[in-house]
Design an enzyme around this catalytic site. Structure first.
Site, PDB file in Angstrom:
ATOM      1  CE  LYS A   1     -43.024  -6.868   3.804  1.00 46.41           C
ATOM      2  NZ  LYS A   1     -44.303  -7.535   3.844  1.00 46.41           N
TER       3      LYS A   1
ATOM      4  CE  LYS B   1     -54.047 -10.099  12.337  1.00 45.04           C
ATOM      5  NZ  LYS B   1     -54.103  -8.790  11.739  1.00 45.04           N
TER       6      LYS B   1
ATOM      7  CE  LYS C   1     -43.915 -12.015  19.141  1.00 42.93           C
ATOM      8  NZ  LYS C   1     -43.504 -10.685  19.169  1.00 42.93           N
TER       9      LYS C   1
END
Ligand code: TRP
Length: 331
Positions: free
Chosen positions: A111, A197, A194
């Site tokens: 982050k 999103k 895979k």
């Protein structure tokens, strides 16, 4: 019965990867354990979502989970922010979380790299809130993927410190539990990764998408120029399409295309058309259910109210005990 807790951040529609990788397992778990499934809306606040989006995303995830078979009669299905005791336990557990260990969390470091302008304390203490979610029901098992194992390790550290500080054996150590053996990895449409999103919208197929979009996405999936040697092993992008087929198509269809690949007569256009057909047949009933639930205000209200009442009863008991242990006592 074992107590299981799992939370999902409301970030939009779920895709086939989420369904086969997690939600389908949750539905099965309901028969084996006492399950608490919640929407982790407090957790999303770390990235300051727009209020209307946040609210709608909570409704979406609730509709999708219910449509997939989470059963409010069997499990406790609730919204995290309906349980103020979670915030209180989070505050208390913060006293048992060290700054250094929070800074070492991989998710925090990610982050920091991604949103360097908004490194708020909520991001740093995200694992403490997650620990509160789990131990508020004194859960033993948390069905999560590999990326969450570090958070579970941290939850164990916090509760052990709590127990040790007060000389009690109050909180059990929660364990990450992955449905590893049966865990189905759903491939995406980009031929490499895979279904996720983070690899882009084009890489996923969600239940809510209309037929046309699904067909278009599948027809555009990455392939190669076709097998040249009989009985060769398909390369990753083709293997991925076969793996998707394995989830939605009949055995006959799969055998037919495997044979066509083996004897080099395969036409990828045909394979994709069939795959699109079968994906649409699979997703359509879900889509219809999701839409009905999404628009059923009374149902959403009832499920969240009943879920909140059940979750609060469990949470309030824990907070009564915790307050007593730490010396916050009524006069
Ligand atoms: N951190 C989890 C995720 O990103 C979501 C989550 C929040 C969670 N609280 C939880 C998962 C408690 C399991 C248990 O996926």
């Amino acid at each position: 019965m074992e107590i299981v807790v799992s939370g999902t951040r409301p970030t939009g529609h779920i895709h086939l990867g989420n369904y086969f990788g997690a939600v389908k397992n949750f539905v099965e778990l309901q028969h084996e354990a006492q399950c608490f499934f919640f929407v982790a809306d407090y957790h999303s606040l770390t990235t300051h979502p727009n209020p209307d989006d946040l609210h709608d995303n909570v409704r979406i995830i609730l509709s999708e989970y219910l449509a997939c078979g989470l059963d409010p009669e069997k499990s406790t299905v609730y919204v995290q922010s309906d349980i103020p005791e979670v915030a209180e336990l989070y505050l208390i557990l913060n006293m048992f979380a060290h700054k250094g260990e929070l800074e070492r969390a991989t998710t925090f470091k990610d982050k920091v790299a991604k949103q360097e302008k908004n490194i708020n304390a909520g991001l740093l203490t995200y694992p403490v809130l997650q620990a509160a979610d789990i131990v508020i029901h004194k859960a033993l098992k948390v069905p999560v993927g590999k990326d969450q194992e570090q958070h579970l390790e941290m939850a164990r550290t916090f509760v052990n410190r709590f127990n040790h500080t007060f000389g009690v054996d109050y909180f059990p150590e929660p364990q990450a539990f992955s449905y590893s053996k049966e865990l189905i990895k759903v491939p995406g449409l980009d031929g490499a990764s895979k279904m996720s999103k983070s690899a882009g919208e084009q890489n996923t197929i969600s239940f809510y998408e209309d037929e046309k979009t699904i067909r278009k996405k599948i027809m555009r999936a990455v392939t190669d120029s076709g097998p040249t040697q009989p009985n060769s092993t398909p390369p990753q992008p083709i293997e991925n399409l076969f793996n998707l087929m394995a989830l939605v198509s009949t055995d006959d269809v799969i055998a037919h295309f495997k044979q066509a690949y083996a004897d080099c007569s395969i036409r990828y256009g045909d394979l994709k058309k069939q795959l699109a057909e079968d994906v649409v047949a699979f997703t359509t009933p879900f889509k219809e259910k999701i839409e009905a639930i999404y628009h059923d205000d009374a149902l959403i209200k009832r499920v969240t109210a009943e879920g909140a009442a059940k979750a609060r009863a469990s949470a309030q008991q824990t907070l009564r005990d915790v307050r007593e242990i730490i010396g916050i006592r009524p006069f």
